[in-house]
Every structure is written in structure tokens, then in C-alpha cells.
Write an enzyme that holds these catalytic residues in place. Structure first.
Site, PDB file in Angstrom:
ATOM      1  N   SER A  60       0.951   3.711   2.243  1.00  0.00           N
ATOM      2  CA  SER A  60       1.000   4.414   3.530  1.00  0.00           C
ATOM      3  C   SER A  60       2.392   4.922   3.881  1.00  0.00           C
ATOM      4  O   SER A  60       2.526   5.791   4.740  1.00  0.00           O
ATOM      5  CB  SER A  60       0.490   3.504   4.651  1.00  0.00           C
ATOM      6  OG  SER A  60       1.393   2.440   4.888  1.00  0.00           O
TER       7      SER A  60
ATOM      8  N   LYS B 105       5.405   0.460   9.317  1.00  0.00           N
ATOM      9  CA  LYS B 105       5.219   1.877   9.655  1.00  0.00           C
ATOM     10  C   LYS B 105       6.518   2.402  10.254  1.00  0.00           C
ATOM     11  O   LYS B 105       7.491   1.674  10.442  1.00  0.00           O
ATOM     12  CB  LYS B 105       4.074   2.066  10.662  1.00  0.00           C
ATOM     13  CG  LYS B 105       2.728   1.482  10.265  1.00  0.00           C
ATOM     14  CD  LYS B 105       2.083   2.229   9.120  1.00  0.00           C
ATOM     15  CE  LYS B 105       0.744   1.585   8.744  1.00  0.00           C
ATOM     16  NZ  LYS B 105       0.135   2.206   7.541  1.00  0.00           N
TER      17      LYS B 105
ATOM     18  N   SER C 246       0.839  -1.198   0.000  1.00  0.00           N
ATOM     19  CA  SER C 246       0.000   0.000   0.000  1.00  0.00           C
ATOM     20  C   SER C 246       0.873   1.246   0.000  1.00  0.00           C
ATOM     21  O   SER C 246       2.096   1.181   0.117  1.00  0.00           O
ATOM     22  CB  SER C 246      -0.919   0.003   1.233  1.00  0.00           C
ATOM     23  OG  SER C 246      -0.158   0.243   2.410  1.00  0.00           O
TER      24      SER C 246
ATOM     25  N   SER D  91      -2.823   6.946   5.829  1.00  0.00           N
ATOM     26  CA  SER D  91      -2.229   5.828   6.569  1.00  0.00           C
ATOM     27  C   SER D  91      -3.114   5.466   7.748  1.00  0.00           C
ATOM     28  O   SER D  91      -3.429   6.314   8.591  1.00  0.00           O
ATOM     29  CB  SER D  91      -0.828   6.214   7.073  1.00  0.00           C
ATOM     30  OG  SER D  91      -0.318   5.233   7.954  1.00  0.00           O
TER      31      SER D  91
END
Length: 322
Positions: free
Chosen positions: A128, A183, A126, A287
Site C-alpha cells: 500500500s 500510511k 503489503s 490501499s
């Protein structure tokens, strides 16, 4: 044994097929562990039973041939037709079900050990972490940087470094530990994290940011303001969309220790509990992260992401990142 092996391979195909088609969530670590255990059993059986049995049968064939030749020689027949060499090779030949199990054991166990304790590859699914990581980046994760953990159960047995602010970390999603997330660590145990009006504050101090112009987001087909942000000793890039509200998306879910967080129209303030971390994506307004689903416990940490080893759409992406 050939029937049993065919059944096991059939079960493997069904499992991988259902995983690929999205019928269930696969666990690659568990799969490698089971494959290592099963092929080890075949390897031990081959090493201590099947191969000695084939060798004994080949030796018996040679003994019988030598005895026949000796008996014929006593009868005055010196020239004897027939060569048992081809038959001996056929007896010693490893059957397919051992070749595809015991023969694969060394390869599978090396992959399992390297992936479990050294480095593990991941694919960025993705956007994010844009602009640091793009969709399709294939990255390597250092599994031992934060300590040695037992595979499958992820239990830490040897401590090493603790995650620090600014680290890009792969971890098991707290809502569904079968899923891996990536992350950036913005808060360590004891920190107060505030994200209000699209600005990050750590323990009351704003994270230093410097405008870098616009970044063209190929996923969104538009430009977004890009900034350089500094967390601890790590300087990295982030995207902030001024057209998005300060706090967006669905209402935050109830999560363990959610009482440590206060939400408002401007954003969120959280006190990071012991043994937990606060994670955010570099694409701040696109995100789903700790602002929504809470803190990441230390036992969910998988490793530190540090290198893009391939991007099939852009070979220039290969290299380390912050």
C-alpha cells in the site's frame, strides 16, 4: 521454582507458536512488559534471597572445613586431604531457571524501554505504500517524535510534535487496534480532504503533482504511472492506476463520525474532526485507508516512520525516506 519456570516457558512457547501460526494476534508490547515484570521478580529474588543463601551456604562449608582442619591439627595431623573449592563453586553456581530469568532481566528491560520510548522496528507487509516503501522493507519508527506515551496502553503523557501532512505514520488500526498500519498523513484536524477522479485536494486546493514516468510494480508484475506529489513541505512519490475506477472496492464501512464523509461515483470528500487524522497509502489505487475505514484518532498514533534499516532482497533500500 524450576517447575514454575518450566511452566512459564511452556506458556511462552504456546503463545509465540499460536501467534506465528496465526491462531491469534499477538501484542509484542504487552509481551515485553510481562517478560520485564516476571524477570524483575526473579532478579529481585536472586539479588536478595537466592544468591545470599548460596553465599551463606558456601561460607558455612568453608567454616566447617576450617574447623575440621583445626581439629585435626590439634591431633597432630598437619596434612589433610580434600579441597572444598570445587564444592564451593558448585554451591555458588546459578541454577538454570535463574540464569534464564534473572540473567535475562537487564537485556529484556533495555529492549522494552528502547522500543517503548525511543525507536521501534516494523516490517512492511503489503504494497500500500509503494513506491515509498516496498514489501519486505524493515523500517524504524521514532516513538517520541509525537510525544511520550505509556507502553501497552499508548496513553500520551508528554506532548511533542503533532502529525503533519506528508508524514509517514505507524498507527493502530481503528477497526482492530491490535494491528499496526502504516500510511501517510494527508489530512490533519479541520482539513477538508477530497479524493475525486484519482486526484487529491486539501482544503479545496489540488496537491501539486509532477509526472515521473512509469514504475515497475514487482508485486503486480506491471508498470504503473508514478508521480511526485507535494503535501506541505514533503515531496514524495505516488502511484496512480488510470485503469482503476475513481472509487473502488467494497462499500465503505460504517465508522465513527462517518457523517463527516460524502461518497460519490467520483470519489470521497471528508471533513477531518478534531483529534483525528486522514491517512492514505502512496499506492493510491491499491490501499485500504481512511477512504474506507475512517479517521485515525490521535491516541492510536504509534510513531513517525523515517528509516529503512534493512531489506534482505535489496540492500540498496537502506536509508531515510520521505
Amino acid at each position: 521454582m524450576s517447575t514454575l519456570t518450566a511452566v512459564l516457558y511452556g506458556a511462552l512457547v504456546v503463545y509465540l507458536g499460536g501467534w506465528f501460526l496465526g491462531q491469534w494476534t499477538g501484542n509484542f508490547s504487552l509481551l515485553l512488559f510481562l517478560l520485564s515484570a516476571v524477570t524483575l521478580c526473579y532478579w529481585l529474588a536472586e539479588r536478595f534471597h537466592f544468591r545470599p543463601a548460596r553465599q551463606a551456604a558456601a561460607a558455612e562449608l568453608e567454616r566447617q572445613d576450617a574447623a575440621r582442619r583445626e581439629d585435626l591439627a590439634r591431633q597432630g595431623i598437619a596434612k589433610v586431604d580434600g579441597d572444598v573449592g570445587a564444592a564451593k563453586e558448585k554451591i555458588l553456581e546459578q541454577p538454570w531457571w535463574l540464569d534464564w530469568t534473572a540473567g535475562l532481566f537487564p537485556v529484556i528491560v533495555v529492549i522494552f524501554l528502547l522500543r517503548s520510548f525511543m525507536f521501534e522496528p516494523f516490517k512492511i507487509p503489503s504494497g500500500s505504500m509503494i513506491p515509498t516503501l516496498l514489501v519486505g522493507d524493515l523500517i524504524l519508527v521514532n516513538k517520541y517524535h509525537y510525544g511520550i506515551r505509556l507502553p501497552v496502553i499508548n496513553k500520551k503523557i508528554i506532548a511533542n510534535h503533532d502529525p503533519e501532512r506528508g508524514d509517514v505514520v505507524v498507527f493502530r488500526y481503528p477497526i482492530d487496534p491490535r494491528v499496526d498500519y502504516i500510511k501517510r498523513v494527508v489530512g490533519v484536524p479541520g482539513d477538508e480532504i477530497r479524493y475525486v477522479n484519482q486526484k487529491l485536494y486539501v482544503n479545496g486546493q489540488p496537491a501539486p503533482v509532477t509526472p515521473l514516468g512509469d514504475f515497475y510494480n514487482e508485486d503486480r508484475l506491471r508498470y504503473s504511472p508514478m508521480f511526485s506529489e507535494k503535501l506541505g513541505a514533503v515531496e514524495h512519490r505516488i502511484l496512480v492506476d488510470p485503469n482503476r475506477p475513481a472509487f473502488y472496492g467494497p462499500e465503505p464501512k460504517s465508522f465513527p463520525m462517518h457523517e463527516n464523509c460524502q461518497y460519490s461515483a467520483e470519489g470521497v470528500t471528508c471533513k477531518v474532526p478534531p483529534g483525528h487524522y486522514f491517512m492514505m497509502g502512496d499506492n493510491r489505487d491499491d490501499s485500504q485507508d481512511s477512504r474506507f475505514w475512517g479517521f485515525v484518532p490521535d491516541e492510536n498514533i504509534v510513531g513517525k516512520a523515517f528509516f529503512v534499516w534493512m531489506n534482505l532482497g535489496d540492500l540498496g533500500r537502506i536509508g531515510s525516506f520521505h
